[in-house]
Scaffold this active site. Structure first.
Site, mmCIF file in Angstrom:
data_model
loop_
_atom_site.group_PDB
_atom_site.id
_atom_site.type_symbol
_atom_site.label_atom_id
_atom_site.label_comp_id
_atom_site.label_asym_id
_atom_site.label_seq_id
_atom_site.Cartn_x
_atom_site.Cartn_y
_atom_site.Cartn_z
ATOM 1 N N ASN A 193 8.851 54.844 38.650
ATOM 2 C CA ASN A 193 7.567 55.044 39.237
ATOM 3 C C ASN A 193 6.762 54.495 37.856
ATOM 4 O OD1 ASN A 193 5.771 54.374 40.629
ATOM 5 N ND2 ASN A 193 5.209 56.296 40.869
ATOM 6 N N ASP A 194 5.996 54.656 36.994
ATOM 7 C CA ASP A 194 5.252 54.188 36.521
ATOM 8 C C ASP A 194 5.047 52.977 35.908
ATOM 9 O OD1 ASP A 194 3.401 56.822 36.931
ATOM 10 O OD2 ASP A 194 4.614 57.833 35.379
ATOM 11 N N VAL A 195 6.398 52.862 34.950
ATOM 12 C CA VAL A 195 6.873 51.690 34.206
ATOM 13 C C VAL A 195 6.689 50.506 35.362
ATOM 14 C CG1 VAL A 195 8.504 52.914 32.972
ATOM 15 C CG2 VAL A 195 9.161 51.414 34.634
ATOM 16 N N ALA A 228 2.744 60.184 35.531
ATOM 17 C CA ALA A 228 1.048 59.841 34.804
ATOM 18 C C ALA A 228 0.116 60.503 35.983
ATOM 19 C CB ALA A 228 0.922 58.556 34.527
#
Lengths: 134, 466
Positions: B393-395, B434
């Site tokens: 997700n965050d990446v 995050a």
């Protein structure tokens, strides 16, 4: 000034020079004697520190060349080789005169051995899986 | 065996260890590198056993210890699941740390063995080195134990925070320094054990505030510490091999920590202070009214991917949790049969340890030349028809490039948004580690595939087979 006087003066000067030289030699000897223990104590440490810093640089350049795909095997194999601490453990076990040290040495040997065998084997298992296409 | 011979043997072992690391520059040379490492270790052990002064009983005891520990290590390495690798590595680090503590203790009680004085009268320089090896080893041990518990799920991955935590750590750090000074001045055995206890506590306290997804940094850092501990012991007992190897390992772990921090655009201090991703949950909830998301079915996904010419798969920790790597490879095989070009894109911090995703994919028989790092693959997303994001997700969050107020701003991301269609395989709309919302979910060319990563991919495989 007659030649005799001149010769006498020269002889006196030579004598003086000799005395000075002797003094200097004694001073140098004293200095060396004073410096020797300090040098002997500092030298092995500096020698080890030199090797240590150079090894850090070798490690730095070698590890930057490791492909990111193999970072997990890198951790596993560095973990295995850091168990080279077993050398200290073996010396403690085999040379020690105190039974307390033998016990600690033996325990360290066992822990390091788990790591050596486990680390190299798990690295081998991982690396065996990295195959090319086809 | 004389001292010269053993020194030469240690030199040979050092060179072999360097070659072992050198081999890892390419998968084809890596297996040979590992053999170099094993041979180096064997040389080091044999050379030490033949050192002058070794007693017969001592050698027997050493062999017993090596056999017992070696058998244990062998069994563990054979049985361990590849998905449990991060916690295994953490557990192994703790052993190196504890071994360093024990060797330091042995050197304290029998300094004659290492020529650094007599009991109670150890040379001052050696006491400094001994306390360093001891403290680093003890921190490595307890820190690795906590990392192991968090990675193994025996302890919550959530950061543990309390008031004045950093103040307490600072105070303990200063106390440790004072104890070391007292120990070096007196050589007191009681102070030695106090240093050990305090270092154990410090290692424990340093790692508890660090969250699960920051574990790649923690594991790399502990890897580095285990090297410095070995080097510290090397200085204590005056052994070049320990010093050289410790430096190699220390440098390696430090570089990995640096790469991981850079992959998150965070400083090592920021990671170590911990608590990352605990405050963002509310913000994500507040922003959840961004509009509708498009939810797709596995059949839709199968149809679109079958008709694509290029698919890039982006695996994340969610794939590891769901153990979906095998079925992902099956999906890729079916797509390749349909003439689709399939590649894998790996973010540097995907997973729980450096290179985690690469190992999982290799385990599922994905050829390593289909797997690419961020810099290599990013330009290719623009020409890809599908980005299949599974458990990441965050990446992939474009906010890292566009929103300076985002906690992940500046983090290098995989440019999946440039692909014609993006599939997100996720269990829910929950934000990533995050704690930030991902605007990609709301884009018209994004399709969410809700469900367990393995189950969803399996359904795609079934649809492709029809």
């Amino acid at each position: 000034m007659n030649p005799t006087e001149l010769a006498n003066q020269a002889a006196a000067t030579a004598q003086r020079a000799l005395e000075l030289a002797e003094q200097a030699r004694r001073a140098a000897e004293a200095a060396a004697a004073a410096a020797a223990p300090a040098a002997a104590a500092a030298e092995p440490f500096l020698y080890l520190l030199t090797i240590f810093l150079l090894a850090c640089f070798v490690g730095y350049y070698v590890v930057w060349n490791v492909t990111p795909a193999l970072h997990s095997p890198l951790m596993a194999v560095t973990n295995a080789i850091s168990s080279v601490i077993v050398v200290g453990a073996i010396l403690a076990t085999g040379l020690a005169t105190s039974w307390v040290a033998v016990v600690f040495g033996f325990l360290a040997t066992v822990l390091a051995a788990v790591n050596i065998f486990g680390g190299f084997l798990v690295t081998r298992r991982m690396l065996a899986m990295f195959k090319r296409k086809g | 065996m004389g001292a010269t011979v053993s020194t030469l043997a240690y030199l040979a072992a050092s060179v072999l260890f360097i070659l072992a690391l050198r081999g890892l520059s390419h998968p084809e040379t890596s297996r040979q590198g590992n053999v170099f490492g094993m041979v180096g270790m064997a040389i080091a052990i044999v050379a030490t056993l033949f050192r002058p002064g070794m007693s017969g009983g001592g050698v027997a005891l050493v062999l017993l210890g090596l056999a017992a520990g070696g058998a244990g290590g062998y069994v563990i390495a054979q049985r361990i699941q590849m998905t449990a690798l991060p916690q295994l590595v953490a557990a192994f680090h703790s052993l190196v740390g504890m071994a360093a503590v024990f060797v330091a203790a042995a050197a304290l009680y029998a300094p004659e063995s290492f020529g650094i004085g007599t009991r109670g009268h150890v040379k001052t320089a050696s006491l400094v080195e001994m306390s360093l090896g001891l403290a680093i080893g003890a921190v490595t041990f307890s820190g690795s134990v906590i990392a192991f518990l968090k990675l193994d799920g025996r302890m919550s991955g959530a950061p543990i925070l309390f008031r004045n935590q950093h103040l307490l750590n600072l105070g303990l750090g200063i106390l440790l320094l004072l104890l070391v000074i007292g120990f070096v001045g007196s050589g007191s055995e009681a102070l030695f054990w106090l240093i050990a206890l305090l270092s154990f506590a410090l290692g424990f306290l340093l790692i508890i505030p660090i969250g699960g997804a920051d574990m790649p940094v923690v594991v790399s850092m502990l890897n580095s510490y285990s090297g410095w501990a070995a080097a510290g012991i090397g200085f204590t007992v005056g052994n070049l091999l320990l010093i050289i190897t410790g430096a190699l390992v220390g440098a390696s772990g430090a570089i990995l920590s640096y790469i991981m921090c850079k992959g998150m655009n965070r400083s090592i201090v920021n990671v170590l202070l911990g608590g990352f991703g605990t405050e963002g949950g509310a913000a994500a909830a507040a922003r959840a009214d961004r509009g509708p998301v498009k939810v797709g079915s596995p059949e839709d996904a199968a149809f679109i991917m079958k008709n694509a010419s290029k698919v890039i798969i982006v695996p994340g920790y969610g794939m590891a949790v769901a153990q979906a790597q095998q079925v992902v490879r099956e999906m890729a095989d079916l797509l390749k049969k349909e003439g689709v070009e399939v590649k894998y894109a790996i973010h540097p911090v995907a997973g729980r340890m450096p290179g985690h995703m690469n190992v999982l994919l290799a385990e599922a028989n994905v050829p390593y030349d289909e797997v690419f790092e961020l810099e290599e693959i990013n330009p290719e997303f623009a020409e890809a028809d599908v980005a299949y994001v599974i458990g990441a997700n965050d990446v992939t969050n474009p906010a890292a490039k566009t929103d300076p107020s985002s906690p992940i701003y500046g983090m290098p991301i995989l440019d999946v948004e440039k692909a014609k269609t993006v599939f997100f395989v996720k269990r829910s709309m929950a934000s990533g580690y995050a704690g930030v919302d991902n605007e990609l979910f709301y884009r018209p060319n994004t399709m969410m595939l809700f469900g367990d990563a393995k189950k969803v991919t399996q359904e795609i495989v079934q649809a492709l087979q029809r």
